[in-house]
Scaffold this motif. Structure first.
Motif, mmCIF file in Angstrom:
data_model
loop_
_atom_site.group_PDB
_atom_site.id
_atom_site.type_symbol
_atom_site.label_atom_id
_atom_site.label_comp_id
_atom_site.label_asym_id
_atom_site.label_seq_id
_atom_site.Cartn_x
_atom_site.Cartn_y
_atom_site.Cartn_z
ATOM 1 N N GLU A 1 0.837 -1.352 -0.106
ATOM 2 C CA GLU A 1 0.032 0.064 -0.035
ATOM 3 C C GLU A 1 0.912 1.271 0.027
ATOM 4 O O GLU A 1 1.664 1.520 0.963
ATOM 5 N N VAL A 2 0.437 2.102 -0.960
ATOM 6 C CA VAL A 2 1.208 3.646 -0.724
ATOM 7 C C VAL A 2 0.277 4.903 -0.730
ATOM 8 O O VAL A 2 -0.990 4.663 -1.130
ATOM 9 N N ALA A 3 0.576 5.667 0.036
ATOM 10 C CA ALA A 3 -0.109 6.819 0.292
ATOM 11 C C ALA A 3 0.576 7.951 0.002
ATOM 12 O O ALA A 3 -0.281 9.089 0.049
ATOM 13 N N ASN A 4 1.586 8.045 -0.479
ATOM 14 C CA ASN A 4 2.344 9.389 -0.933
ATOM 15 C C ASN A 4 3.386 8.959 -1.616
ATOM 16 O O ASN A 4 3.888 7.961 -1.992
ATOM 17 N N ALA A 5 4.102 10.267 -2.404
ATOM 18 C CA ALA A 5 4.946 10.135 -3.290
ATOM 19 C C ALA A 5 6.317 9.329 -2.946
ATOM 20 O O ALA A 5 6.859 8.386 -3.555
ATOM 21 N N GLN B 1 -3.736 12.393 -6.044
ATOM 22 C CA GLN B 1 -2.970 13.039 -7.025
ATOM 23 C C GLN B 1 -1.505 12.895 -6.900
ATOM 24 O O GLN B 1 -0.546 12.905 -7.834
ATOM 25 N N GLU B 2 -1.076 12.942 -5.631
ATOM 26 C CA GLU B 2 0.367 12.835 -5.170
ATOM 27 C C GLU B 2 0.823 11.636 -5.633
ATOM 28 O O GLU B 2 1.905 11.603 -6.337
ATOM 29 N N VAL B 3 0.111 10.626 -5.408
ATOM 30 C CA VAL B 3 0.566 9.398 -5.589
ATOM 31 C C VAL B 3 0.656 9.074 -7.252
ATOM 32 O O VAL B 3 1.563 8.578 -7.812
ATOM 33 N N ALA B 4 -0.320 9.590 -8.013
ATOM 34 C CA ALA B 4 -0.282 9.766 -9.285
ATOM 35 C C ALA B 4 0.790 10.147 -10.056
ATOM 36 O O ALA B 4 1.359 9.751 -10.985
ATOM 37 N N ASP B 5 1.139 11.530 -9.486
ATOM 38 C CA ASP B 5 2.092 12.305 -10.224
ATOM 39 C C ASP B 5 3.388 11.224 -9.858
ATOM 40 O O ASP B 5 4.206 11.466 -10.698
ATOM 41 N N ALA B 6 3.561 10.664 -8.873
ATOM 42 C CA ALA B 6 4.700 10.082 -8.555
ATOM 43 C C ALA B 6 4.675 8.753 -9.401
ATOM 44 O O ALA B 6 6.048 8.338 -9.553
ATOM 45 N N LEU B 7 3.690 8.315 -10.199
ATOM 46 C CA LEU B 7 3.514 6.880 -10.904
ATOM 47 C C LEU B 7 4.002 7.343 -12.337
ATOM 48 O O LEU B 7 3.828 6.500 -13.239
ATOM 49 N N GLN B 8 4.220 8.707 -12.627
ATOM 50 C CA GLN B 8 4.264 9.072 -14.158
ATOM 51 C C GLN B 8 5.437 8.256 -14.771
ATOM 52 O O GLN B 8 6.517 8.283 -14.164
#
Ligand code: PEP
Ligand code: MN
Length: 362
Positions: free
Chosen positions: A88-92, A120-127
């Motif tokens: 589980e991830v909750a932040n970048a 959104q923070e997690v999504a940005d880190a997944l780019q």
């Protein structure tokens, strides 16, 4: 925003057979606990190994996860068993640390999905990262928020994307820890048929004894997989002790699942379509009857308006409810169903009457 261009679950390279089962402890506690649990899960039909490393807890002071050190234990347990790993991830920072450690699958927890800033923070880190991501439903029964989470991750370029149904928290007492409200994942599937849905009976049920039935229900509803918490010594787990199964008990649950096909042969298809035709006919008839009933409600509204009395005549409503529940019971309709049905009908009647009463006379 479309979720149409996803990689089908069968092509993720992890699901050996249907259903996909992701299992492992709620929390990674020690190197030994992780390794031992994983080894006992090997060859039970489990397709991936899960563990919580950072635990979002309702109250401070509860076990909040072992942190970064545990990532190495999870990944080496994965290597030892040949199973891909999930966290589980909750932040970048969690995303970065997990990927650096070599974790294969990431999931966003229910307490994170509720917050679009965090998602959104997690999504940005997944780019630009090609890793499977699973989005749990938010704590509250808000389908749009769940879809929004999936869309944010999708917009970051993730195409191995799935949803996890883990039930919804509610103020009312319930036998479930989180009410399944199956209609929500069913609606998600109707709106986005190619988003795989994995069901998490552990967090839905909150207790071991209920897990087999919830897992079977998920299969009967044709969902794509399961996430089930498993610990080598559930009673002494540092988190969610009541809802974890030993690897052996989990193995039995998997073995006993009845996987029914969603396809029918032609003969069965024909028989079913006759029955469906009858249902359609009855539904149309119901709508006709309801429309007729509302017409009468409007006439009553005119009558009450002209007589200058209130819409709600409590005595009459009480009498209707009692009578319909009794008649319903004679026809094997449950009290709850008849009450829900009559309440919905009554609401629509009142809406009609209110409209009439507020129209100008004559
Ligand atoms: C978990 O999977 O251990 C967890 C914390 O679940 P959820 O986010 O569904 O509460
Ligand atoms: Mn848990």
């Amino acid at each position: 925003m479309g979720l149409e261009d996803l990689v089908p679950l069968e092509e993720w390279g992890i699901a050996a057979s249907k259903p996909l089962v992701i299992a492992g402890p709620c929390s990674c506690e020690t190197e030994e606990q992780m390794h031992d649990t994983a080894m006992r899960l090997k060859n039970t039909g489990v397709s991936a190994l899960r563990a919580g490393i950072w635990k979002p807890r309702t109250r401070p002071g509860m076990f909040e996860g072992i942190g970064n050190e545990g990532l190495g234990w999870l990944v080496s347990a994965g290597k030892a068993t040949g199973l891909p790993t999930a966290v589980e991830v909750a932040n970048a920072q969690h995303v970065e640390d997990s990927l650096k450690a070599g974790v294969d699958i990431l999931w966003i927890g229910a307490r994170t999905t509720v917050n679009p800033f965090s998602v959104q923070e997690v999504a940005d880190a997944l780019q630009g990262v090609d890793v499977p991501v699973l989005v749990k439903n938010p704590l509250n029964p808000d389908l749009q928020l769940w879809i929004g989470g999936l869309e944010r991750v999708h917009a970051a370029g993730v195409r191995k994307l799935a949803a996890i149904h883990r039930g919804f928290s509610s103020y009312e007492r319930s036998e479930y820890r989180n009410k399944p409200m199956w209609e929500l994942p069913i609606e998600l599937r109707r709106l986005h048929p190619n988003v795989p849905i994995i069901v998490d009976p552990s967090h839905i049920c909150g207790k071991r004894s209920m897990i087999p039935a919830a897992a079977q229900k998920a299969m009967d509803l044709d969902f794509d997989g399961l996430m089930i918490e498993s610990h080598r010594d559930p009673e002494n787990a540092w988190s969610d002790a009541a809802q974890q199964l030993t690897p052996e008990a989990l193995s039995d649950v998997i073995k006993n699942l009845v996987i029914r096909s969603s396809r029918l042969d032609h003969q069965a298809e024909d028989a079913l379509s006759v029955l469906r035709g009858q249902i359609d006919r009855i539904d149309n008839y119901l709508l006709e009857l309801m429309s007729e009933r509302m017409g009468i409600a409007r006439q009553i509204g005119e009558f009450k308006r002209d007589a200058g009395v209130t819409i709600l005549q409590t005595g009459r409503w009480d009498e209707i409810v009692r009578d319909r529940v009794k008649k319903g019971a004679e026809k094997e309709l449950t009290e709850k169903f008849v009450l829900d049905l009559m309440e919905a009908v009554h609401k629509e009647s009142i809406r009609n009457q209110t409209k009439v009463m507020n129209e100008d006379k004559g």
